[in-house]
Motif scaffolding. Sequence first.
Motif, short mmCIF file in Angstrom:
data_model
loop_
_atom_site.label_atom_id
_atom_site.label_comp_id
_atom_site.label_asym_id
_atom_site.label_seq_id
_atom_site.Cartn_x
_atom_site.Cartn_y
_atom_site.Cartn_z
N PHE A 1 7.16 15.74 8.67
CA PHE A 1 5.74 15.51 8.43
C PHE A 1 5.46 14.04 8.14
CE2 PHE A 1 7.62 16.53 4.31
CZ PHE A 1 7.07 15.59 3.46
N ASP A 2 4.26 13.62 8.50
CA ASP A 2 3.78 12.26 8.23
C ASP A 2 3.39 12.19 6.76
OD1 ASP A 2 2.29 9.86 8.08
OD2 ASP A 2 1.71 10.03 10.18
N ILE A 3 3.99 11.26 6.01
CA ILE A 3 3.71 11.20 4.58
C ILE A 3 2.38 10.54 4.26
CG2 ILE A 3 6.19 11.09 4.10
CD1 ILE A 3 5.64 8.17 3.09
N GLY A 4 1.72 9.95 5.28
CA GLY A 4 0.43 9.31 5.05
C GLY A 4 0.56 7.92 4.46
N SER A 5 1.59 7.18 4.85
CA SER A 5 1.79 5.83 4.34
C SER A 5 0.67 4.90 4.80
CB SER A 5 3.13 5.28 4.84
OG SER A 5 3.28 3.92 4.50
N THR A 6 0.31 3.98 3.93
CA THR A 6 -0.67 2.96 4.28
C THR A 6 0.02 1.67 4.73
OG1 THR A 6 -0.78 2.30 1.95
CG2 THR A 6 -2.43 3.88 2.74
N LYS A 7 1.36 1.70 4.79
CA LYS A 7 2.13 0.57 5.34
C LYS A 7 2.63 0.99 6.72
CE LYS A 7 5.10 0.19 1.95
NZ LYS A 7 6.20 -0.36 1.13
N ALA A 8 3.92 0.88 6.94
CA ALA A 8 4.50 1.35 8.19
C ALA A 8 4.46 2.87 8.23
CB ALA A 8 5.95 0.87 8.31
N ARG A 9 4.20 3.44 9.40
CA ARG A 9 4.16 4.89 9.52
C ARG A 9 5.49 5.47 9.08
NH1 ARG A 9 3.31 8.71 14.88
NH2 ARG A 9 2.30 10.44 13.78
N GLN A 10 5.45 6.55 8.30
CA GLN A 10 6.66 7.09 7.70
C GLN A 10 6.60 8.61 7.66
OE1 GLN A 10 9.34 6.67 3.59
NE2 GLN A 10 7.62 5.28 3.94
N PHE A 11 7.74 9.23 7.95
CA PHE A 11 7.85 10.68 7.92
C PHE A 11 8.81 11.12 6.82
CE2 PHE A 11 6.45 12.81 12.11
CZ PHE A 11 5.34 12.01 12.20
N GLY A 12 8.61 12.33 6.33
CA GLY A 12 9.54 13.03 5.46
C GLY A 12 9.89 14.35 6.11
#
Length: 289
Positions: free
Chosen positions: A144-155
């Motif tokens: 899932f997409d963690i909703g980062s406001t920096k680089a796109r990031q998944f968990g």
Amino acid sequence: MERLIVLGTGNAGAVRCYNTCCVLHDGEEPVLVDGGGGNGLLVRLERAGVRVEDIHHAFLSHCHTDHLFGMIWMIRTVAQRIRSDAYAGSFTLYCHEELAGVVHSIADMTLPVGMTDCIGDRIRIVPVADGEERPFGGYRATFFDIGSTKARQFGFTLRLRNGDKLSFLGDEPCTPAGRPYVTDSDWLLSEAFCLYADRDRFKPYEKHHGTVRESCETAAALGAKNLVLWHTEDTRLAERKALYTAEGKPFFPGNLFVPDDLDVIPLSSPSILRTPRPHRLQYPQKGIR
């Protein structure tokens, strides 16, 4: 017994410990989560008794150097093993689509052609979408997409053999985007950049990180039973476990783990968990199978 082998616990600026990454091991097949910042990953795997030849699935959360470049070394090493007939089967790396392109580009720029020829054949870089479920070693993980406001990031989140839910939040605090996936986790793996008492010194919010107190408060609100805190600063490494535990326990009623590099955390059922202290890994001569 399933266990979490903690390869590194530090943030990007850490020099007294390795960057945060781990191996989830079910006793049969180890899976690698992030790679840290360089070939120190290979040192940590060797010291942990985990052979590169036994790792066939890995996950990369985002493109920052302290997570990405160790995975490039992993790809390089797997390719070397393939070329020398010392690696059976294939290696699959899951990451989001943009990151898959970054991995391909860095590999093309830094690895010899004989190694990059393995990519797309026995080394597979597989993009995953938000909410997508895939086999992950002996598990099935939902990424899932963690909703980062920096680089796109998944968990990701998955079910352990005993039915417990384990969730990996990457290296940022849980956002509304991640809450539906990680709520009611039996095991929650979360960043904690520094003590709340040290927030003015380390300025975690400027880096889109959080503190021990806030990570514990969030985990309690999410209904987590066991909380692992890592991705920390390293200025008082010898005292970190005691300091972080002391600050976090008043805000989290479950079992709180603050591991050191190469600690091993048994992923026992919360109902039979005897102690919240991780076991220190004894370095075997042979790889964990």
